[in-house]
Design an enzyme around this catalytic site. Structure first.
Site, PDB file in Angstrom:
ATOM      1  N   VAL A 108       5.412  11.326  -1.826  1.00  0.00           N
ATOM      2  CA  VAL A 108       6.756  10.785  -1.622  1.00  0.00           C
ATOM      3  C   VAL A 108       7.717  11.858  -2.113  1.00  0.00           C
ATOM      4  CG1 VAL A 108       8.408   8.987  -2.262  1.00  0.00           C
ATOM      5  CG2 VAL A 108       6.000   8.396  -1.913  1.00  0.00           C
ATOM      6  N   ARG A 115      10.501   3.835  -6.012  1.00  0.00           N
ATOM      7  CA  ARG A 115      11.121   2.778  -5.213  1.00  0.00           C
ATOM      8  C   ARG A 115      10.080   1.875  -4.536  1.00  0.00           C
ATOM      9  NH1 ARG A 115      16.240   5.913  -2.250  1.00  0.00           N
ATOM     10  NH2 ARG A 115      16.798   7.205  -4.056  1.00  0.00           N
ATOM     11  N   GLY A 116       8.802   2.049  -4.879  1.00  0.00           N
ATOM     12  CA  GLY A 116       7.760   1.198  -4.344  1.00  0.00           C
ATOM     13  C   GLY A 116       7.224   1.618  -2.998  1.00  0.00           C
ATOM     14  N   LEU A 118       5.125   4.102  -2.253  1.00  0.00           N
ATOM     15  CA  LEU A 118       3.691   4.386  -2.286  1.00  0.00           C
ATOM     16  C   LEU A 118       2.893   3.089  -2.239  1.00  0.00           C
ATOM     17  CD1 LEU A 118       1.288   6.252  -2.506  1.00  0.00           C
ATOM     18  CD2 LEU A 118       1.638   6.362  -4.991  1.00  0.00           C
ATOM     19  N   SER A 142      -5.096  13.130  -7.652  1.00  0.00           N
ATOM     20  CA  SER A 142      -4.441  14.348  -8.113  1.00  0.00           C
ATOM     21  C   SER A 142      -3.825  14.156  -9.499  1.00  0.00           C
ATOM     22  CB  SER A 142      -3.356  14.769  -7.124  1.00  0.00           C
ATOM     23  OG  SER A 142      -2.422  13.720  -6.938  1.00  0.00           O
ATOM     24  N   GLU A 143      -3.523  12.906  -9.846  1.00  0.00           N
ATOM     25  CA  GLU A 143      -2.977  12.604 -11.171  1.00  0.00           C
ATOM     26  C   GLU A 143      -3.587  11.287 -11.641  1.00  0.00           C
ATOM     27  OE1 GLU A 143       1.386  12.448 -13.408  1.00  0.00           O
ATOM     28  OE2 GLU A 143       1.184  13.195 -11.352  1.00  0.00           O
ATOM     29  N   TYR A 147      -3.220   5.949  -9.649  1.00  0.00           N
ATOM     30  CA  TYR A 147      -3.919   5.095  -8.688  1.00  0.00           C
ATOM     31  C   TYR A 147      -4.610   3.883  -9.293  1.00  0.00           C
ATOM     32  CZ  TYR A 147      -2.772   8.824  -5.517  1.00  0.00           C
ATOM     33  OH  TYR A 147      -2.062   9.733  -4.759  1.00  0.00           O
ATOM     34  N   PHE A 431     -12.025  15.266   0.440  1.00  0.00           N
ATOM     35  CA  PHE A 431     -11.351  15.087   1.737  1.00  0.00           C
ATOM     36  C   PHE A 431      -9.840  15.042   1.515  1.00  0.00           C
ATOM     37  CE2 PHE A 431     -13.108  11.104   0.098  1.00  0.00           C
ATOM     38  CZ  PHE A 431     -11.968  10.351  -0.084  1.00  0.00           C
TER      39      PHE A 431
END
Length: 431
Positions: A108, A115-116, A118, A142-143, A147, A431
């Site tokens: 994003v 702002r939601g 994702l 990645s972070e 998630y 991937f």
């Protein structure tokens, strides 16, 4: 302000890619030492932003790829968020394959974060995956703090290890009836699909490759890294049963000179595995061996006369899993021990059909997972069940952290005995 979360049209693909870190030249991984990278630096240099021609090439390939499912966020017509899933098959405990949505290339733009968007893209991808009857989602995070709130949790790990050549003595073993051969990229492209298929059939967590997975192998020099080189093991019938990609990169410093980097190695049996490593850890004019992206339970350690000689220098989680459809996912794997377990899930806000109490039953004939009114043996978070799915995580540790609450004596032990796998799950590429 009009906000839309939907798949981008073909004429919107260039704008879609410009949101993504890998295409716009922004960082796409955490600023930590990368266990998938074999170089002496923490991570490889960042690539420059993709030009218009490259964006058009990406769009053409992805539009024609039936396994690629992009989604984007548009605000007043401007693309401000982008993500995608790729349809894969992944090996589950027992050797069967499960359909899986691999979440990839997510971003994003900085002006529209928090702002939601994702979450809305994730919800759209989960819904689409369920429509395609894919009961699992997976990603490489990645972070690490992002998630978990969508139900993902680490399911496989990878390590980077180093071994000094003078310490790399192997224990005695039976003579190898096969042969080793240094080959070019053309022969490597022929050997890799067969070897990987044999390995994937018995490795929990391994992915089925998409078409063209090894098309990029080359004999050309890659900057100061030098060219990739390929070592193939063939059995006594001449069939490839093991292969390794390695390189001998140039180093500007004395400390890292003479390093052999094993970028990929797969073997369908222990004989081929030992033979490949036997040559690579004793390659002429080298001082040390580095192997990134390897399993945590690398068998080579136990083939060395000094197991301490293999030093893990980096370790990180690899793929994170997210169960989208509890009964379908749980009935598509086998269990180490037959039995019955009743569990409650009450925290899945994105796939609410997973919430409720489930009765899992396994025997030699079948696996069943159905709703029940019985009292639950335990309550488990969706993310904990996702981590346990491939059998590589500790139920005891998850319970200690509050992700599992047992309600009956012996419930935690039963969960462990049913779900655990040996060896640990591992996947060899992302991937």
């Amino acid at each position: 302000m009009v906000t839309q979360v939907r798949p981008p049209r073909p004429d919107e693909m260039s704008a879609y890619y410009r949101v993504l870190p890998f295409a716009n030249g922004l960082p796409s991984w955490e600023p930590e030492n990368a266990a998938w990278h074999g170089g002496s630096e923490p991570w490889p240099p960042q690539r420059p932003p993709a030009n218009t021609q490259r964006l058009e090439q990406l769009a053409e390939a992805d539009i024609n790829d039936a396994s690629f499912h992009p989604v984007a966020t548009f605000v007043d017509g401007m693309c401000v968020g982008a993500s995608a899933t790729i349809s894969f098959a992944v090996t589950a405990p027992g050797g069967g394959t499960v359909r899986m949505a691999g979440v990839t290339a997510t971003g994003v733009i900085a002006t529209h974060r928090r702002r939601g968007y994702l979450r809305r893209m994730m919800q759209a991808m989960f819904d689409a995956a369920l429509d395609r009857r894919e009961p699992l989602a997976m990603l490489s995070a990645s972070e690490g703090s992002i998630y978990g709130r969508f139900g993902f949790s680490p399911a496989t790990y990878r390590t980077r290890w180093e071994l000094a050549r003078h310490e790399a003595a192997l224990r005695p073993a039976e003579p190898d009836p096969g042969t080793l051969e240094l080959v070019g990229a053309t022969q490597a492209k022929q050997a890799w699909p067969k070897v990987h298929a044999d390995v994937r059939a018995c490795r929990v967590g391994e992915l089925a490759p998409l078409p063209g997975r090894w098309d990029g192998l080359s004999d050309d020099t890659d900057g100061t890294n030098g060219p990739l080189r390929y070592l193939v093991h063939r059995d006594r019938h001449g069939e490839a049963d093991g292969i390794a990609n390695f390189r001998l990169p140039w180093s500007p410093t004395e400390d890292n000179a003479g390093t052999l980097v094993v970028e990929a190695l797969e073997a369908a049996n222990s004989t081929a595995y030992r033979a490949l490593w036997s040559l690579l850890i004793d390659f002429d004019l080298t001082k040390s061996i580095v192997a990134p992206g390897r399993p945590r339970d690398e068998p080579l350690r136990w083939m060395l006369t000094n197991p301490r000689a293999m030093r893990v220098t980096r370790q990180t989680d690899n793929l994170w899993a997210r169960v989208l459809d509890v009964p379908t996912a749980l009935t598509q794997r086998t269990y180490l021990k037959h039995g019955e377990l009743t569990f409650t899930i009450d925290d899945d806000q994105m796939c609410p059909a997973n919430n409720g109490t489930w009765h899992l039953g396994t025997d030699e004939a079948a696996v069943t997972c159905v709703p029940t009114d019985k009292a639950a043996d335990l309550t488990i978070t969706l993310s904990a069940l996702s981590s346990l799915y491939f059998g590589g995580m500790s139920a005891q540790q998850l319970a200690c952290a509050g992700h599992i609450v047992p309600h009956a004596d012996g419930a935690l032990g039963k969960l462990t005995q049913m779900f655990r796998t040996d060896p640990e799950p591992h996947n060899s590429f992302g991937f």
